[in-house]
Design an enzyme around this catalytic site. Sequence first.
Site, short mmCIF file in Angstrom:
data_model
loop_
_atom_site.label_atom_id
_atom_site.label_comp_id
_atom_site.label_asym_id
_atom_site.label_seq_id
_atom_site.Cartn_x
_atom_site.Cartn_y
_atom_site.Cartn_z
N GLY A 1 -24.06 56.89 -22.74
CA GLY A 1 -22.73 56.99 -23.40
C GLY A 1 -21.67 57.32 -22.30
O GLY A 1 -22.07 57.77 -21.28
N CYS B 1 -30.18 59.23 -20.17
CA CYS B 1 -29.01 59.39 -19.39
C CYS B 1 -27.85 60.32 -20.28
O CYS B 1 -28.54 61.41 -20.38
CB CYS B 1 -28.15 57.96 -19.27
SG CYS B 1 -26.98 57.97 -17.93
N TYR B 2 -26.81 59.81 -20.93
CA TYR B 2 -26.10 60.83 -21.68
C TYR B 2 -26.92 61.66 -22.66
O TYR B 2 -26.67 62.96 -22.97
CB TYR B 2 -24.76 60.19 -22.29
CG TYR B 2 -24.00 61.01 -22.98
CD1 TYR B 2 -23.10 62.00 -22.26
CD2 TYR B 2 -24.20 61.46 -24.44
CE1 TYR B 2 -22.32 63.13 -23.02
CE2 TYR B 2 -23.45 62.18 -25.32
CZ TYR B 2 -22.67 62.88 -24.43
OH TYR B 2 -21.72 63.89 -25.23
N HIS C 1 -32.12 54.02 -17.12
CA HIS C 1 -32.13 53.29 -18.20
C HIS C 1 -33.28 52.59 -18.40
O HIS C 1 -33.54 51.57 -17.68
CB HIS C 1 -30.98 52.68 -18.27
CG HIS C 1 -29.54 53.16 -18.22
ND1 HIS C 1 -29.05 53.53 -19.62
CD2 HIS C 1 -28.86 54.01 -17.38
CE1 HIS C 1 -28.22 54.28 -19.36
NE2 HIS C 1 -27.92 54.57 -18.28
N GLU D 1 -34.20 50.74 -20.89
CA GLU D 1 -34.01 49.68 -21.56
C GLU D 1 -33.32 48.24 -20.96
O GLU D 1 -33.37 47.17 -21.47
CB GLU D 1 -33.02 49.84 -22.81
CG GLU D 1 -31.35 50.06 -22.31
CD GLU D 1 -31.28 51.58 -21.68
OE1 GLU D 1 -32.27 52.18 -21.40
OE2 GLU D 1 -30.06 51.80 -21.77
N ASP E 1 -30.05 30.72 -38.44
CA ASP E 1 -30.04 31.95 -39.34
C ASP E 1 -29.80 31.25 -40.76
O ASP E 1 -30.63 31.76 -41.77
CB ASP E 1 -28.72 32.50 -39.02
CG ASP E 1 -28.68 32.91 -37.67
OD1 ASP E 1 -29.74 33.02 -36.92
OD2 ASP E 1 -27.65 33.01 -36.98
N LYS F 1 -31.65 38.05 -33.39
CA LYS F 1 -31.94 36.62 -33.15
C LYS F 1 -33.32 36.27 -32.97
O LYS F 1 -33.78 35.38 -33.42
CB LYS F 1 -30.95 35.94 -32.27
CG LYS F 1 -30.73 34.55 -32.11
CD LYS F 1 -29.71 34.23 -33.30
CE LYS F 1 -29.38 32.72 -33.06
NZ LYS F 1 -28.48 32.19 -34.02
#
Length: 553
Positions: A95, A122-123, A209, A211, A267, A409
């Site tokens: 964050g 992290c945060y 991070h 991710e 979709d 997606k």
Amino acid sequence: MGSELESHRIATSDDIEVSTYLELAKELRGEQAVVEPKPPGERETIVVIDFGSQYSMLIARRVRECHVYCELVSYDTPWDKIASLNPKGVILSGGPSSVYDAGAHLPLPYIYESHLPVMGICYGMQAIVFQLGGQVSSGAKHEYGHAILHISAEDCPLFAGLPPSFPVWMSHGDQIMEMPPDFEALAYTENAPLAVIGNDSSVFGLQFHPEVVHTPQGKVIFQNFVLQVCGCQGNWTSANFIAESIDEIKRQVGNGRVVCALSGGVDSAVTATLIDRAVGNKLTCLFINNGLLRREEPERVLKVFKRNLKMDIVYVDAADRFLERLQGVTDPEEKRHLIGNEFIEVFEEEAAKLGKVDFLAQGTLYPDVIESASTQTKVAAKIKSHHNVGGLPSNMKFTLVEPLRYLFKDEVREVGLALGLPEDMVWRQPFPGPGLAIRIIGEVTQEKLEILRSADWIVMNETKRARLYRQLWQSFAVLTDVKSVGVMGDFRTYGYLIAIRAITSDDAMTADWARLSYDLLARISDRIVNEVPNVNRVVYDITSKPPSTIEWE
Ligand code: XMP
């Protein structure tokens, strides 16, 4: 872990003593502060608590890639909601704040009291350290970019299957100076001696991070956390989703009647197919041709759904109505509004002909759900009005059926393939609701639509031939309102300028222009000026988003 907590202080932004804090939390939630996790057996969930990182959605996607269901929830979500998800573990996102900022959002006490494994990123890590009695230094050493992580605790389950050192991505201002009691250092980098920490209760903190793509081994860390530490089964698969979803649609729809607007995109195609599987004879699909579609699009949609899948489809050719409305209109926002309103009118007229309809199916995806939840609380400037094909007025008396509202997606594509939809349709690049109208700068006319369709067809063929179509988020032609002088044979020409746009992106929120090879660009350009009448010049758009947007209007 509850007793451990009581032995030291949880620091909050207001620095309240732990007992007071827990009491306060009890009062606020009107329930026991210590709540047992739900028994296993239902769909298992990893809960990602969002503290406002730009990467929060990416964390959720990484977890899903491990075939584990997860939801991204705001930092202030009450325990009731979390408990209803059958949580197996919690990830605290990064964050923008510092834990020392006035009013900084901190994890609620249930994070620690629930006995669930926790991974703070992290945060998220700094918040854990701050609350459990360690020390975070504010702004001592900013670190942005690549670093090498060295593992110091080889037996830590987070690192199973990883080499002793590997690259990671750092992006932080604050840093951990002292661990909370009972934590140990698990890995370090040159600038961060406490880059990964953890305790015996499976509470971990990662300064980097995992991710982002710049941490290539990040996926393994997520797998280790969700499968090994949290003990998830990894049973979030297309087959399970389809089975659960069909049950849920049957339960929701019962004997009601459903209408679904098909757009030709993946979709709405997957939505319609799922509903067809669940309650086939209660579903009617409306396919409205607004005359702004790409070449062969209407025929392809009808072939797949009507001829192959034998669905009940009402095809409405409304091309003339839309073109008439667009006559003389050049302003991008006006075009969008006119097209959106006309779509609603046609839809309402056609739906009325069907008699009583109870449900409207929409292909809403998880990023839309997250975004609309967060935009309700944020003041954001409007860049463009988006009229999704399903974006219908709130006064319509339908209940929504949105079977994809928790899917990303890439998951929708997997489900589409598992349902047997053709690869062409499943891998179709996103196409905007207002269609080619927002790729024609200036007035939309039949002649311009034909020019753009021909150019667009060439771009699509050539990117497919170069095996790039799937890697590109979008690749298309834009018909500008610029005309320029050229020479063909011995004659002067005065023709249109076509711009090519090809971009890579993860979510359309940001995008980079694709570095297509000169050879490919040359082939596209040669074919367009040779095969498309009235076009004598082609340019390539080399701007990213931001500052540009993907579509030109
Ligand atoms: P922009 O141009 O805002 O586009 O960068 C982001 C993504 O959204 C698509 N787009 C739309 N999709 N209705 C849609 O369904 C719309 O009105 C619309 N406008 C833009 C665009 O193609 C890109 O993928």
